[in-house]
Design an enzyme around this catalytic site. Structure first.
Site, PDB file in Angstrom:
ATOM      1  N   LYS A  23       4.135  -0.118  -6.957  1.00  0.00           N
ATOM      2  CA  LYS A  23       5.805   0.396  -6.246  1.00  0.00           C
ATOM      3  C   LYS A  23       5.099   0.589  -4.788  1.00  0.00           C
ATOM      4  O   LYS A  23       5.878   0.551  -3.974  1.00  0.00           O
ATOM      5  CB  LYS A  23       6.303   1.435  -7.073  1.00  0.00           C
ATOM      6  CG  LYS A  23       7.518   1.703  -6.968  1.00  0.00           C
ATOM      7  CD  LYS A  23       7.411   3.316  -7.467  1.00  0.00           C
ATOM      8  CE  LYS A  23       8.626   4.403  -6.271  1.00  0.00           C
ATOM      9  NZ  LYS A  23       9.118   5.989  -7.473  1.00  0.00           N
ATOM     10  N   ASN A  24       4.041   1.578  -5.043  1.00  0.00           N
ATOM     11  CA  ASN A  24       3.893   2.544  -4.044  1.00  0.00           C
ATOM     12  C   ASN A  24       3.442   1.517  -3.041  1.00  0.00           C
ATOM     13  O   ASN A  24       3.952   1.999  -0.940  1.00  0.00           O
ATOM     14  CB  ASN A  24       2.513   3.679  -4.058  1.00  0.00           C
ATOM     15  CG  ASN A  24       3.744   4.850  -5.050  1.00  0.00           C
ATOM     16  OD1 ASN A  24       4.944   5.218  -5.142  1.00  0.00           O
ATOM     17  ND2 ASN A  24       2.319   5.343  -5.690  1.00  0.00           N
ATOM     18  N   ARG A  98      14.414   7.672  -1.239  1.00  0.00           N
ATOM     19  CA  ARG A  98      13.422   8.269  -0.975  1.00  0.00           C
ATOM     20  C   ARG A  98      12.726   7.878   0.106  1.00  0.00           C
ATOM     21  O   ARG A  98      11.707   8.070   1.366  1.00  0.00           O
ATOM     22  CB  ARG A  98      12.134   9.190  -1.784  1.00  0.00           C
ATOM     23  CG  ARG A  98      11.164  10.120  -0.988  1.00  0.00           C
ATOM     24  CD  ARG A  98      10.250  10.683  -2.200  1.00  0.00           C
ATOM     25  NE  ARG A  98       9.519  12.390  -1.361  1.00  0.00           N
ATOM     26  CZ  ARG A  98      10.035  13.101  -0.161  1.00  0.00           C
ATOM     27  NH1 ARG A  98      11.898  13.672  -0.657  1.00  0.00           N
ATOM     28  NH2 ARG A  98       9.503  13.983   0.248  1.00  0.00           N
ATOM     29  N   ASP A 122      12.837  11.628  -6.511  1.00  0.00           N
ATOM     30  CA  ASP A 122      11.994  12.648  -7.867  1.00  0.00           C
ATOM     31  C   ASP A 122      12.425  14.582  -7.789  1.00  0.00           C
ATOM     32  O   ASP A 122      11.914  14.828  -6.381  1.00  0.00           O
ATOM     33  CB  ASP A 122      10.852  12.373  -7.891  1.00  0.00           C
ATOM     34  CG  ASP A 122      10.745  10.881  -9.135  1.00  0.00           C
ATOM     35  OD1 ASP A 122      11.163  11.012  -9.530  1.00  0.00           O
ATOM     36  OD2 ASP A 122       9.286  10.867  -9.142  1.00  0.00           O
ATOM     37  N   ASP A 320      -0.154  10.453  -9.675  1.00  0.00           N
ATOM     38  CA  ASP A 320       0.826  10.078 -10.806  1.00  0.00           C
ATOM     39  C   ASP A 320      -0.277   9.636 -12.196  1.00  0.00           C
ATOM     40  O   ASP A 320       0.799   9.370 -13.218  1.00  0.00           O
ATOM     41  CB  ASP A 320       0.664   8.945 -10.074  1.00  0.00           C
ATOM     42  CG  ASP A 320       1.854   8.727  -8.659  1.00  0.00           C
ATOM     43  OD1 ASP A 320       2.175  10.118  -8.317  1.00  0.00           O
ATOM     44  OD2 ASP A 320       2.622   8.488  -8.311  1.00  0.00           O
ATOM     45  N   MET A 342      -1.380  19.522  -6.520  1.00  0.00           N
ATOM     46  CA  MET A 342      -0.844  18.088  -4.875  1.00  0.00           C
ATOM     47  C   MET A 342       0.951  18.089  -5.517  1.00  0.00           C
ATOM     48  O   MET A 342       1.969  18.354  -4.455  1.00  0.00           O
ATOM     49  CB  MET A 342      -1.310  16.451  -5.211  1.00  0.00           C
ATOM     50  CG  MET A 342      -3.014  16.881  -4.946  1.00  0.00           C
ATOM     51  SD  MET A 342      -3.520  15.067  -4.432  1.00  0.00           S
ATOM     52  CE  MET A 342      -2.558  14.890  -3.772  1.00  0.00           C
TER      53      MET A 342
END
Length: 435
Positions: A23-24, A98, A122, A320, A342
């Site tokens: 996804k990223n 986002r 998120d 994540d 983070m």
């Protein structure tokens, strides 16, 4: 649309599962098609909401999108409708996604201007966009925020290469600045650049398009500006967060699972972190095989002190997967301290795990100590709501291992990051349905 999962837990799963595209990476790569008017063929695209919304957004701008198969699109950004960027439709669609911030760099580079509504995303604490904007400013862009309509307007008619020291090694920030710099005049050096595999993938693709980027994989990128980029083909890496999630799921449910085509060499320390939790896994070619195991024991440090798992920018452990590690530790033998450095608020889902019977001490918003139950006591099924993508999947894994029935609401959060997750889990033997 049914928006809850009903799960009958306590079942062992078995079989093979293929991770989706990352996804990223997808959000960066698909935004990069705006850098050229030529055809871009992108494959292994994950079929998830956030990515599909971005593709829709590009189509609304005037990009020709030809979906040739479920996971492959050909993009052609010959003509872009500049008026679209001041429309209510853009504000609605861009503000709700986002990832839409990622189109700013390419638009600035190619057209010299961009507008972007204040992005959403998120609920995991404050996630600043300063890194992006400070980088654009250093390259010579001028931007102003209009509080009346909620838009950032950016003028970048004269981007010049420069030295940039990033205030944080932001993956999206680095990607956005790289995409702005590839068509700027002169040389740009970015220090404290993120070096995640996704960003390496983006830089390699840009080089195939005609960019001149060196230092890929390090935290110092050098970009010599060019005047034109051409089209290319690109295949996305598998999603390392899914791969980590499936390793955790296999351990929690005592299941024998093979995760296919994982690009093992791009996983960094992810397999090692799960091994330190006592999970047996072996590399078979480019697959990961996890045998069925009734117990797994958490390592300690060499001096016998409590193992700490903390997140850090790549090549450190990705934030994540911390929520997955936390859930998996609840059924391990031994204890572990989870330190989420983070992001804020990402550990606040532990109250649901406490309700399920887990032993967790939430020390503060960033740290939780998990005292493993060694599978002597099964978690129990409950009704709960998913707060964000990663916590949602962690709760789903907990539910699969729990005794009795669980219901998870707000599953659109999970589906923003994981494609057809219920179908894929049913193929392994999970009892999960939409209600």
């Amino acid at each position: 649309m049914r928006n809850a999962f009903e799960i009958q837990g306590g079942k062992k799963l078995k079989g093979e599962i293929i991770p989706q595209g990352a996804k990223n990476e997808a959000l960066q790569i698909i935004s990069a098609v705006l850098l050229t008017g030529e055809k871009m063929t992108i494959s292994n695209i994950p079929d998830i909401q956030d990515v599909n919304k971005l593709i829709d957004l590009l189509a609304d701008m005037g990009v020709e999108v030809n979906r040739v198969s479920r996971d492959t699109c050909i993009f052609e950004a010959k003509e872009i409708d500049q008026n679209f960027f001041s429309s209510d439709a853009f504000k609605t669609k861009g503000g709700g996604l986002r990832g839409s911030i990622m189109i700013v760099g390419p638009l600035l580079a190619r057209f010299g201007k961009a507008s972007i509504p204040k992005p959403g995303g998120d609920k995991i604490g404050r996630r600043r966009l300063d890194t992006h904007f400070l980088g654009f400013e250093k390259l010579g862009a001028r931007f102003d925020y209009n509080p009346e309509n909620g838009f950032y307007n950016v003028d970048a008619s004269n981007l010049q290469g420069t030295y940039i020291l990033l205030d944080e090694a932001s993956v999206t920030g680095t990607a956005n600045i790289v995409m702005a710099a590839v068509l700027a005049k002169g040389t740009t050096t970015i220090y404290n650049a993120a070096c995640e595999p996704y960003l390496q993938q983006l830089c390699k693709m840009l080089n195939r398009m005609g960019a001149k980027i060196s230092g890929i994989g390090s935290n110092l990128l050098t970009i010599e500006g060019v005047t034109h980029l051409g089209g290319t083909e690109h295949r996305m890496l598998p999603d390392m967060i899914e791969i980590g999630s499936f390793i955790g799921m296999a351990a929690m449910t005592g299941s024998e699972i093979t995760i296919k085509d994982v690009h093992y060499d791009e996983l960094g320390m992810i397999p090692d972190v799960f091994k330190r939790l006592g999970i047996k896994l072996e590399r078979r070619g480019d697959d990961i095989y996890i045998p069925s195991q009734d117990h797994y024991e958490i390592d300690t440090f060499i001096d016998g002190s409590l193992l700490t798992v903390a997140d850090a920018p790549w090549p450190g452990f990705t934030p994540d997967l911390l929520s997955i590690v936390l859930v998996v530790a609840t059924q391990a033998k031994g204890s572990v301290l989870i330190h989420q450095k983070m992001f804020e608020s990402r550990l606040f889902f532990v109250d649901k795990l406490l309700d399920m019977g887990a032993n967790i001490i939430l020390c503060d918003p960033h740290r939780a100590t998990v005292i493993g139950l060694d599978k002597r006591v099964q978690l129990r099924g409950i009704s709960m709501t998913s707060p964000d993508i990663r916590a949602g999947v962690s709760l789903l894994i907990a539910a699969l291992s729990a005794q009795g029935q669980s219901t998870i609401y707000n599953i659109e959060q999970i589906e923003r990051g994981y494609q057809h997750i219920d179908e894929r889990l049913r193929a392994l033997g999970a009892e999960i349905k939409r209600v």
